[in-house]
Design a protein around this motif. Structure first.
Motif, PDB file in Angstrom:
ATOM      1  N   VAL A  99      26.931  16.209 -42.423  1.00  0.00           N
ATOM      2  CA  VAL A  99      27.772  16.814 -41.602  1.00  0.00           C
ATOM      3  C   VAL A  99      29.419  16.726 -41.434  1.00  0.00           C
ATOM      4  O   VAL A  99      29.907  15.688 -42.038  1.00  0.00           O
ATOM      5  N   ILE A 100      29.890  17.809 -41.269  1.00  0.00           N
ATOM      6  CA  ILE A 100      31.394  17.725 -42.056  1.00  0.00           C
ATOM      7  C   ILE A 100      32.390  17.059 -40.706  1.00  0.00           C
ATOM      8  O   ILE A 100      33.439  16.350 -40.880  1.00  0.00           O
ATOM      9  N   GLY A 101      32.020  17.540 -39.609  1.00  0.00           N
ATOM     10  CA  GLY A 101      32.663  16.862 -38.316  1.00  0.00           C
ATOM     11  C   GLY A 101      32.297  17.267 -36.903  1.00  0.00           C
ATOM     12  O   GLY A 101      31.285  17.976 -37.027  1.00  0.00           O
ATOM     13  N   ARG A 102      32.852  16.779 -36.033  1.00  0.00           N
ATOM     14  CA  ARG A 102      32.463  17.050 -34.666  1.00  0.00           C
ATOM     15  C   ARG A 102      33.457  18.329 -34.112  1.00  0.00           C
ATOM     16  O   ARG A 102      34.628  17.973 -34.158  1.00  0.00           O
ATOM     17  N   ALA A 103      32.828  19.290 -33.422  1.00  0.00           N
ATOM     18  CA  ALA A 103      33.856  20.296 -32.978  1.00  0.00           C
ATOM     19  C   ALA A 103      34.436  19.642 -31.493  1.00  0.00           C
ATOM     20  O   ALA A 103      33.580  19.495 -30.505  1.00  0.00           O
ATOM     21  N   ASP A 104      35.682  19.285 -31.370  1.00  0.00           N
ATOM     22  CA  ASP A 104      36.170  18.650 -30.196  1.00  0.00           C
ATOM     23  C   ASP A 104      36.892  19.353 -29.276  1.00  0.00           C
ATOM     24  O   ASP A 104      36.954  19.313 -28.003  1.00  0.00           O
ATOM     25  N   TRP A 105      37.501  20.640 -29.782  1.00  0.00           N
ATOM     26  CA  TRP A 105      38.281  21.418 -29.257  1.00  0.00           C
ATOM     27  C   TRP A 105      38.350  22.886 -29.425  1.00  0.00           C
ATOM     28  O   TRP A 105      37.900  23.320 -30.681  1.00  0.00           O
ATOM     29  N   ASP A 123      36.510  32.488 -32.084  1.00  0.00           N
ATOM     30  CA  ASP A 123      37.117  31.423 -31.555  1.00  0.00           C
ATOM     31  C   ASP A 123      37.439  30.452 -32.605  1.00  0.00           C
ATOM     32  O   ASP A 123      36.632  30.638 -33.736  1.00  0.00           O
ATOM     33  N   ARG A 124      38.494  29.802 -32.679  1.00  0.00           N
ATOM     34  CA  ARG A 124      38.677  28.622 -33.724  1.00  0.00           C
ATOM     35  C   ARG A 124      38.822  27.142 -33.062  1.00  0.00           C
ATOM     36  O   ARG A 124      39.347  26.973 -31.910  1.00  0.00           O
ATOM     37  N   VAL A 125      37.707  26.534 -33.579  1.00  0.00           N
ATOM     38  CA  VAL A 125      37.293  25.258 -32.896  1.00  0.00           C
ATOM     39  C   VAL A 125      38.115  24.304 -33.952  1.00  0.00           C
ATOM     40  O   VAL A 125      38.239  24.495 -35.016  1.00  0.00           O
ATOM     41  N   LEU A 126      38.581  23.312 -33.169  1.00  0.00           N
ATOM     42  CA  LEU A 126      39.182  22.049 -34.260  1.00  0.00           C
ATOM     43  C   LEU A 126      38.130  21.121 -34.430  1.00  0.00           C
ATOM     44  O   LEU A 126      37.609  20.361 -33.470  1.00  0.00           O
TER      45      LEU A 126
END
Length: 277
Positions: free
Chosen positions: A234-240, A91-94
């Motif tokens: 933390v680099i970021g939140r996986a939203d999509w 999967d590729r998450v954004l």
């Protein structure tokens, strides 16, 4: 009034010099862009044939994508099954890199991407500069798996939380409130080995959704950092989920933690497992 004299005077100024064309624009200096190295570079970029113009356009687009990936949103390839069934291998998450940039902090239930150096990985694997650059560029657009020190997990506890596993019904409890984790991999238990930890301020306790296939905070309790991930990592939140097309979806924060109370200020800080993992 001597009209002939005026016309003669005007003619002296407007008569062109032999062999030279004059225009109004010639009376003003050329713009700075047309001079020196900057001007030559600009003419090279905007001139030339179709191949050069296509190459310049491609380079500009690539630079824009890399800038967007570095600052705003970055594709992240799921490398393992530790987050199944929420996220599957390939999967590729954004990853939303702005999610925590303006005062917002990671919350229980968020799926986050983080650099595990110092928490999950004590000695980062060495990589030559060329390979590291290629990997960074390719992973920034989702063409390669991320660096070996990057992980994706779900936040179960934040600073001050006491996370305990398990209660009589086999559930994790956060600050004394049992949590029904509906996102767990079918057939999995919250944890096969009990633990009781208090998350220090500025840290996170993170776990995979496929608990029996996830190496997460539980596996690093006896190491420096105690398996707690610094919020600063933390680099970021996986939203999509952006790829494959059939799995397009928004990763919403689950309601499982909605009833969890604030942490008890007197609970202390740090954590100790009641058994190995």
């Amino acid at each position: 009034m001597d009209t002939d004299a005026q016309l003669s005077e005007r003619d002296r100024f407007t008569e062109p010099v032999p062999g030279e064309e004059r225009s109004r624009s010639s009376l003003f200096p050329a713009p700075a862009m047309g001079r020196g190295a900057v001007g030559r570079a600009w003419r090279w970029l905007t001139g030339g044939g179709p191949l050069r113009r296509a190459g310049v356009l491609l380079a500009v687009c690539a630079a824009f994508v890399l800038l967007l990936s570095s600052l705003v949103v970055q594709p992240f390839v799921i490398p393992s099954g530790s987050m199944e069934n929420t996220l599957r291998v390939g999967d590729r998450v954004l990853v939303n890199k702005l999610a925590y940039r303006f005062g917002e902090r990671p919350r229980r239930g968020d799926v986050v991407v983080f650099d595990g150096t110092g928490s999950f990985v004590q000695d980062a694997p060495r990589e030559n500069a060329a390979t590291a650059l290629v990997r960074k560029l390719a992973s920034s657009v989702g063409l390669m798996q991320p660096a070996a020190t990057d992980y994706i997990k779900r936040v179960v506890g934040t600073g001050g939380d006491r996370v305990v596993c398990c209660d009589k019904r086999g559930r994790i409890a956060v600050n004394g409130r049992a949590v029904t984790e509906g996102y767990l991999y079918p057939g999995d238990t919250p944890s096969r080995v009990p633990f009781d930890v208090v998350v220090p301020p500025g840290k996170l306790w993170v776990m995979g959704d496929h608990r029996s296939a996830s190496r997460d905070s539980r596996d690093h309790l006896g190491e420096p950092g105690g398996g707690m991930v610094p919020v600063s990592r933390v680099i970021g939140r996986a939203d999509w989920i952006g790829w494959p097309v059939g799995r397009w979806t928004v990763l919403e924060r689950p309601e499982a933690f909605a009833e969890v109370p604030d942490p008890d200020p007197g609970a202390g800080h740090g954590g100790r497992a009641r058994g190995g993992t």
